[in-house]
Design an enzyme around this catalytic site. Structure first.
Site, PDB file in Angstrom:
ATOM      1  N   ARG A 185      10.460 -36.423  -3.176  1.00  9.12           N
ATOM      2  CA  ARG A 185       9.739 -35.722  -4.246  1.00  9.12           C
ATOM      3  C   ARG A 185       8.563 -36.547  -4.780  1.00  9.12           C
ATOM      4  NH1 ARG A 185      14.608 -34.932  -8.157  1.00  9.12           N
ATOM      5  NH2 ARG A 185      14.680 -37.088  -7.457  1.00  9.12           N
ATOM      6  N   LYS A 239      26.371 -40.085   5.746  1.00  9.74           N
ATOM      7  CA  LYS A 239      27.671 -39.978   5.113  1.00  9.74           C
ATOM      8  C   LYS A 239      27.500 -39.952   3.593  1.00  9.74           C
ATOM      9  CE  LYS A 239      30.255 -43.421   4.104  1.00  9.74           C
ATOM     10  NZ  LYS A 239      30.949 -44.693   3.824  1.00  9.74           N
ATOM     11  N   GLU A 266      35.382 -56.954   2.837  1.00  8.45           N
ATOM     12  CA  GLU A 266      34.033 -57.200   2.301  1.00  8.45           C
ATOM     13  C   GLU A 266      34.105 -58.145   1.117  1.00  8.45           C
ATOM     14  OE1 GLU A 266      31.232 -53.689   2.400  1.00  8.45           O
ATOM     15  OE2 GLU A 266      33.117 -52.702   1.910  1.00  8.45           O
ATOM     16  N   ASP A 325      35.647 -43.689   1.320  1.00  5.02           N
ATOM     17  CA  ASP A 325      34.423 -44.411   1.668  1.00  5.02           C
ATOM     18  C   ASP A 325      34.542 -45.120   3.023  1.00  5.02           C
ATOM     19  OD1 ASP A 325      31.794 -45.458   0.983  1.00  5.02           O
ATOM     20  OD2 ASP A 325      32.767 -47.399   0.672  1.00  5.02           O
ATOM     21  N   HIS A 337      34.983 -44.984   8.890  1.00  7.55           N
ATOM     22  CA  HIS A 337      34.783 -46.175   9.724  1.00  7.55           C
ATOM     23  C   HIS A 337      36.090 -46.669  10.361  1.00  7.55           C
ATOM     24  CE1 HIS A 337      30.904 -46.012   7.969  1.00  7.55           C
ATOM     25  NE2 HIS A 337      31.149 -46.715   6.880  1.00  7.55           N
TER      26      HIS A 337
END
Ligand code: NDP
Ligand SMILES: O=C1O[C@H](COP(=O)(O)O)[C@@H](O)[C@H](O)[C@H]1O
Length: 481
Positions: A51, A146, A214, A233, A238
């Site tokens: 935009r 995703k 992580e 998530d 994954h």
């Protein structure tokens, strides 16, 4: 070793959401790297769309900054030349302005691809307008980011919306884990070597562990993540893909539908997971470091930043061999790996054996490689005592290349879109099957009152997750920094 690149055919790639975080961190730097590698044709065009009212030069300036920040190596003159292939059109996915202008920019006779790097709520609007304005034709491709839905119902609805305008062969649903070098290597290891496949079944494999750990928290993405959690998530997509590639039957050919058919069979063979075989965790505040509820800015949040679960695959190959999956944020180290623990030999001929099971560790990141533990004789004259040693291979060392020179997942996947190769993208039925499996687990949590187990940042997750393994006389492989 020089990483070989095969140039792709000429293309016009429109990136919707070209001013956003993903475009800046991954998509545009990835395309620049493909340009440097000589894979991008000199006439290919990249058209940014969002935009914001930007001129072509304004978009190029923004892109230059993003590339300088996020691409590992920048060559100024090459960057200028790359930026020359970029332009910009201001478009609101929900509006009418800009579409005719975009249409005029598109060339005939080249691949047309449209990357939807915007909020999922806009995917349907983009698909509809691309088709209504006649910008996409039967051979155009759309790349869908995703999350693909947040449950089975929304994924089905999204599939149905996209299907009104595009055929399945035109839809590229991204799971960037499939673009990782070692994830593809998993297929090479399994199906291009005679060594492993005969042992790759419940008769010889005791159990499999899949870990994606992580060190980052959810700070900055709290509002998205708090409505998602680790199950939506990471696990539904994954980890599910890693599970599929590890467990699937050999496809008859390395062909998109052959591979995806085999993955789908694995997902359909997953047993429902019992509540006692799942652990959810949430990281706590530690000293001055914020905890999950601070990062998510929701003091009442019961969303999980960690999940560990035991998964059973109900088919001939895997009957009796559990797969343990775990993923979490703010853990001890950033590491993703698949560990195949084989059974011990049926009979030991050595008195002081010290026998341990062989393990094959497939390291996805960092330091991609494979490590096979084998038993040998302890050196010296002290008798026939055994010890375990690693046959350790780092792909970068073996190939004589720097890890930084390997294509990143996004760049590889975008080139696959241009090549028209869907092997590393999820098919609609696969995504729906994965939600059908994950939905009851998530629903039970959301309906229950239990809070996730607390865990300390920098740890390997909640103690309950250790117990999940100990109950089965097994242990997780240590998460190492
Ligand atoms: N960032 C990441 O690391 C990851 C992101 N993703 C997915 O990628 C997608 C993009 O994420 P991310 O880049 O982080 O999001 P951002 O919020 O950073 O960027 C969103 C982009 O969409 C544009 N946009 C917003 N509204 C509209 C509209 N109505 N019409 C046209 N363009 C619009 C924005 O520009 P403007 O305001 O100018 O319109 C901006 O360019 C999402 O689906 C996300 O789930 C997936 C994995 C990782
Ligand atoms: O899709 C996602 O993946 C990242 C982890 O990706 P990696 O390539 O860095 O392993 C994760 O942090 C994020 O929450 C999730 O949305």
């Amino acid at each position: 070793m020089v990483v070989r690149t095969i140039p792709v055919e000429d293309f016009d790639l429109v990136i919707f959401g070209a001013t956003g975080d993903l475009a800046h961190r991954k998509i545009l730097p990835g395309l620049y790297r493909r340009y440097l590698a000589g894979q991008m044709p000199p006439d290919a065009r990249i058209i940014g769309a969002a935009r914001s009212e930007l001129t072509d030069d304004g978009f190029r300036d923004e892109t230059r900054k993003a590339i300088e920040e996020f691409a590992p190596k920048v060559d100024k003159s090459q960057l200028d030349a790359f930026l020359g292939q970029l332009s910009y059109v201001a478009i609101d996915a929900k509006g009418t302005g800009g579409w005719e202008q975009l249409k005029e920019r598109m060339r005939d006779g080249v691949v047309r691809a449209f990357y939807f790097s915007v909020a999922p709520s806009l995917f349907g609007d983009l698909a509809q307008r691309l088709s209504e304005y006649g910008i996409a034709d039967d051979s155009s491709r759309i790349v869908v980011e995703k999350p693909f839905g947040r449950d089975l119902e929304s994924a089905r609805a999204l599939n149905a919306t996209l299907a009104q305008h595009f055929a399945e062969k035109q839809i590229y649903r991204i799971d960037h884990y499939l673009g990782k070098e070692t994830v593809q290597n998993l297929m090479a290891v399994r199906f291009a070597n005679i060594l492993f496949e005969p042992l790759w079944n419940a008769q010889f494999v005791d159990h499999v562990q899949i870990t994606v750990s992580e060190t980052v928290g959810v700070g900055g993405r709290g509002s998205y993540y708090d409505n998602s959690g680790a199950m939506r998530d990471m696990v539904q997509n994954h980890l599910m893909q890693l599970l599929c590639l590890t467990a699937m039957e050999p496809p008859y050919h390395f062909d998109p539908d052959a591979v995806r058919d085999e993955k789908l069979k694995v997902i359909r063979a997953l047993e429902p997971v019992s509540e006692t075989e799942i652990v959810r965790g949430q990281y706590q505040a530690d000293g001055g470091d914020p905890g999950y509820i601070d990062d998510a800015e929701n003091p009442a949040s019961r969303t999980e930043s960690y999940v560990a679960l035991k998964v059973r695959i109900s088919n001939w190959r895997w009957q009796g061999t559990p797969f343990y999956l775990r993923t979490g944020k703010k853990l001890r180290a950033r590491t993703s790996e698949i560990v195949i623990t084989f059974k011990e030999p049926p009979h030991s001929i050595f008195d002081e054996s010290g026998q341990k099971a062989n393990q094959l560790v497939i390291r996805l990141q960092p330091d991609e490689g494979m490590d096979l533990t084998v038993m040998i004789k302890e050196p010296g004259p002290g008798g026939m005592r055994l010890m375990q040693v690693p046959l350790d291979m780092s792909f970068a060392d073996a190939l004589g290349t720097e890890a930084a020179d390997m294509p990143d997942a996004y760049e590889r996947l975008i080139m696959d879109v241009i090549r028209g190769n869907q092997t590393l993208f999820m098919r609609g039925d696969e995504v729906e099957a994965a939600w059908a499996w994950a939905d009851p687990i998530i629903k039970a949590w959301e309906e229950g009152k239990a809070r996730p187990e607390p865990y300390d940042p920098g740890s390997s997750g909640p103690d309950e997750a250790l117990r999940l393994m100990h109950r089965d006389n097994r242990r997780w492989r240590e998460i190492r920094a």
